[in-house]
Design a protein around this motif. Structure first.
Motif, PDB file in Angstrom:
ATOM      1  N   LEU A  40       1.066  -1.843  -0.348  1.00 26.61           N
ATOM      2  CA  LEU A  40      -0.042  -0.179   0.018  1.00 26.61           C
ATOM      3  C   LEU A  40       1.416   1.330   0.031  1.00 26.61           C
ATOM      4  O   LEU A  40       0.609   2.631  -0.040  1.00 26.61           O
ATOM      5  CB  LEU A  40      -0.717  -0.127   0.996  1.00 26.61           C
ATOM      6  CG  LEU A  40      -1.544  -1.088   0.933  1.00 26.61           C
ATOM      7  CD1 LEU A  40      -3.014  -1.133   1.920  1.00 26.61           C
ATOM      8  CD2 LEU A  40      -2.828  -0.660  -0.169  1.00 26.61           C
ATOM      9  N   CYS A  41       1.872   1.290   0.542  1.00 28.63           N
ATOM     10  CA  CYS A  41       2.445   2.634  -0.026  1.00 28.63           C
ATOM     11  C   CYS A  41       3.472   2.502  -1.009  1.00 28.63           C
ATOM     12  O   CYS A  41       3.208   3.569  -1.113  1.00 28.63           O
ATOM     13  CB  CYS A  41       4.229   2.074   1.635  1.00 28.63           C
ATOM     14  SG  CYS A  41       3.385   2.681   3.505  1.00 28.63           S
ATOM     15  N   ARG A  42       3.702   1.588  -1.247  1.00 32.11           N
ATOM     16  CA  ARG A  42       4.138   1.574  -3.093  1.00 32.11           C
ATOM     17  C   ARG A  42       3.356   2.165  -4.140  1.00 32.11           C
ATOM     18  O   ARG A  42       3.524   2.712  -4.915  1.00 32.11           O
ATOM     19  CB  ARG A  42       5.042   0.012  -3.675  1.00 32.11           C
ATOM     20  CG  ARG A  42       5.977   0.048  -2.861  1.00 32.11           C
ATOM     21  CD  ARG A  42       6.702  -1.216  -3.309  1.00 32.11           C
ATOM     22  NE  ARG A  42       6.118  -2.485  -3.549  1.00 32.11           N
ATOM     23  CZ  ARG A  42       5.290  -2.978  -2.733  1.00 32.11           C
ATOM     24  NH1 ARG A  42       6.804  -3.447  -2.032  1.00 32.11           N
ATOM     25  NH2 ARG A  42       4.828  -4.380  -3.085  1.00 32.11           N
ATOM     26  N   ARG A  80      -0.825   9.503   2.505  1.00 34.24           N
ATOM     27  CA  ARG A  80      -1.486   8.708   3.646  1.00 34.24           C
ATOM     28  C   ARG A  80      -3.098   8.867   3.240  1.00 34.24           C
ATOM     29  O   ARG A  80      -3.159   7.643   3.582  1.00 34.24           O
ATOM     30  CB  ARG A  80      -1.551   9.944   4.826  1.00 34.24           C
ATOM     31  CG  ARG A  80      -1.463   8.967   6.123  1.00 34.24           C
ATOM     32  CD  ARG A  80      -1.204   9.378   7.506  1.00 34.24           C
ATOM     33  NE  ARG A  80      -1.511  10.984   7.500  1.00 34.24           N
ATOM     34  CZ  ARG A  80      -1.221  12.218   7.930  1.00 34.24           C
ATOM     35  NH1 ARG A  80      -0.937  11.418   9.502  1.00 34.24           N
ATOM     36  NH2 ARG A  80      -1.853  12.796   8.885  1.00 34.24           N
ATOM     37  N   ARG A  81      -3.142   9.712   3.036  1.00 36.82           N
ATOM     38  CA  ARG A  81      -4.811   9.615   3.000  1.00 36.82           C
ATOM     39  C   ARG A  81      -5.562   8.515   1.327  1.00 36.82           C
ATOM     40  O   ARG A  81      -6.212   7.398   2.536  1.00 36.82           O
ATOM     41  CB  ARG A  81      -5.599  10.180   2.694  1.00 36.82           C
ATOM     42  CG  ARG A  81      -7.139  10.905   1.773  1.00 36.82           C
ATOM     43  CD  ARG A  81      -7.783  11.741   1.353  1.00 36.82           C
ATOM     44  NE  ARG A  81      -6.830  12.467   0.528  1.00 36.82           N
ATOM     45  CZ  ARG A  81      -7.100  12.059  -0.687  1.00 36.82           C
ATOM     46  NH1 ARG A  81      -8.133  10.729  -1.071  1.00 36.82           N
ATOM     47  NH2 ARG A  81      -6.715  12.495  -1.650  1.00 36.82           N
ATOM     48  N   LYS A  82      -4.390   8.105   0.879  1.00 36.95           N
ATOM     49  CA  LYS A  82      -4.895   6.896  -0.071  1.00 36.95           C
ATOM     50  C   LYS A  82      -4.573   5.659   0.122  1.00 36.95           C
ATOM     51  O   LYS A  82      -5.211   4.892   0.021  1.00 36.95           O
ATOM     52  CB  LYS A  82      -4.265   6.881  -1.690  1.00 36.95           C
ATOM     53  CG  LYS A  82      -4.350   8.532  -2.600  1.00 36.95           C
ATOM     54  CD  LYS A  82      -3.522   8.551  -2.938  1.00 36.95           C
ATOM     55  CE  LYS A  82      -3.425   9.325  -4.071  1.00 36.95           C
ATOM     56  NZ  LYS A  82      -1.928   9.766  -5.180  1.00 36.95           N
ATOM     57  N   LEU A  83      -3.384   6.031   1.554  1.00 32.44           N
ATOM     58  CA  LEU A  83      -2.858   4.611   1.633  1.00 32.44           C
ATOM     59  C   LEU A  83      -4.148   4.210   2.702  1.00 32.44           C
ATOM     60  O   LEU A  83      -4.763   2.738   2.911  1.00 32.44           O
ATOM     61  CB  LEU A  83      -1.651   4.246   2.764  1.00 32.44           C
ATOM     62  CG  LEU A  83      -1.440   3.429   3.639  1.00 32.44           C
ATOM     63  CD1 LEU A  83       0.255   2.847   3.258  1.00 32.44           C
ATOM     64  CD2 LEU A  83      -1.889   3.625   5.191  1.00 32.44           C
ATOM     65  N   TYR A  84      -5.024   4.664   3.930  1.00 33.45           N
ATOM     66  CA  TYR A  84      -5.702   5.035   4.459  1.00 33.45           C
ATOM     67  C   TYR A  84      -7.572   4.412   3.708  1.00 33.45           C
ATOM     68  O   TYR A  84      -8.094   3.421   4.224  1.00 33.45           O
ATOM     69  CB  TYR A  84      -5.701   5.655   5.494  1.00 33.45           C
ATOM     70  CG  TYR A  84      -5.325   5.927   7.110  1.00 33.45           C
ATOM     71  CD1 TYR A  84      -5.548   5.937   8.359  1.00 33.45           C
ATOM     72  CD2 TYR A  84      -3.987   6.511   6.679  1.00 33.45           C
ATOM     73  CE1 TYR A  84      -5.135   5.788   9.623  1.00 33.45           C
ATOM     74  CE2 TYR A  84      -3.615   6.076   7.898  1.00 33.45           C
ATOM     75  CZ  TYR A  84      -3.904   6.172   8.906  1.00 33.45           C
ATOM     76  OH  TYR A  84      -3.635   6.254  10.346  1.00 33.45           O
ATOM     77  N   TRP A  87      -7.632   0.760   2.427  1.00 35.13           N
ATOM     78  CA  TRP A  87      -6.681  -0.576   3.366  1.00 35.13           C
ATOM     79  C   TRP A  87      -7.664  -1.712   3.654  1.00 35.13           C
ATOM     80  O   TRP A  87      -7.604  -2.418   2.970  1.00 35.13           O
ATOM     81  CB  TRP A  87      -6.750   0.303   4.550  1.00 35.13           C
ATOM     82  CG  TRP A  87      -6.463  -1.121   5.875  1.00 35.13           C
ATOM     83  CD1 TRP A  87      -6.708  -1.783   6.773  1.00 35.13           C
ATOM     84  CD2 TRP A  87      -4.832  -1.182   6.060  1.00 35.13           C
ATOM     85  NE1 TRP A  87      -6.806  -2.654   7.254  1.00 35.13           N
ATOM     86  CE2 TRP A  87      -5.015  -2.333   7.002  1.00 35.13           C
ATOM     87  CE3 TRP A  87      -3.516  -0.941   5.899  1.00 35.13           C
ATOM     88  CZ2 TRP A  87      -3.596  -3.408   7.658  1.00 35.13           C
ATOM     89  CZ3 TRP A  87      -2.291  -1.596   6.223  1.00 35.13           C
ATOM     90  CH2 TRP A  87      -2.518  -2.625   6.861  1.00 35.13           C
ATOM     91  N   PHE A  88      -9.354  -1.604   3.547  1.00 36.60           N
ATOM     92  CA  PHE A  88      -9.965  -1.443   3.428  1.00 36.60           C
ATOM     93  C   PHE A  88     -10.100  -2.313   1.951  1.00 36.60           C
ATOM     94  O   PHE A  88     -11.652  -3.471   1.831  1.00 36.60           O
ATOM     95  CB  PHE A  88     -10.925  -1.528   4.371  1.00 36.60           C
ATOM     96  CG  PHE A  88     -11.065  -1.552   5.721  1.00 36.60           C
ATOM     97  CD1 PHE A  88     -11.103  -2.684   6.889  1.00 36.60           C
ATOM     98  CD2 PHE A  88     -10.774  -0.081   6.375  1.00 36.60           C
ATOM     99  CE1 PHE A  88     -10.416  -2.057   8.140  1.00 36.60           C
ATOM    100  CE2 PHE A  88      -9.622   0.125   7.393  1.00 36.60           C
ATOM    101  CZ  PHE A  88     -10.845  -0.955   8.626  1.00 36.60           C
TER     102      PHE A  88
END
Length: 90
Positions: A40-42, A80-84, A87-88
């Motif tokens: 997800l970081c990538r 960071r918003r995109k990662l969060y 996530w699901f």
């Protein structure tokens, strides 16, 4: 550093806290969860993946991580918003 609700993230506070806690405890997670965080970081960070990883797994502020990586804090907030939000999904 205590968790504060991320206003730009479109998910309930409880889910935000869950993602935050899982990422902050990266070292104690199983290999599958560690791989998910890295993936997800990538995906969310692209060329800023190292900075995003440092932000979500560490205890530093967005501003200090952005300055160290020679990037805009606004861009790091967006990553960071995109990662969060992703996530699901996966």
């Amino acid at each position: 550093m205590a968790f504060r609700r991320l206003m730009g993230v479109k998910m309930p506070y409880e889910q935000q806290v869950l993602v935050y806690a899982i990422c902050r405890n990266y070292e104690s997670q199983d290999r599958q969860t560690q791989d998910k965080i890295l993936r997800l970081c990538r995906e969310a960070g692209r060329q800023y993946a190292p900075a995003l990883f440092e932000l979500v797994t560490g205890d530093r502020t967005v501003e200090s991580v952005a300055m160290e990586h020679y990037m805009s804090a606004t861009v790091l907030y967006a990553c960071r918003r995109k990662l969060y939000e992703r996530w699901f999904e996966k």
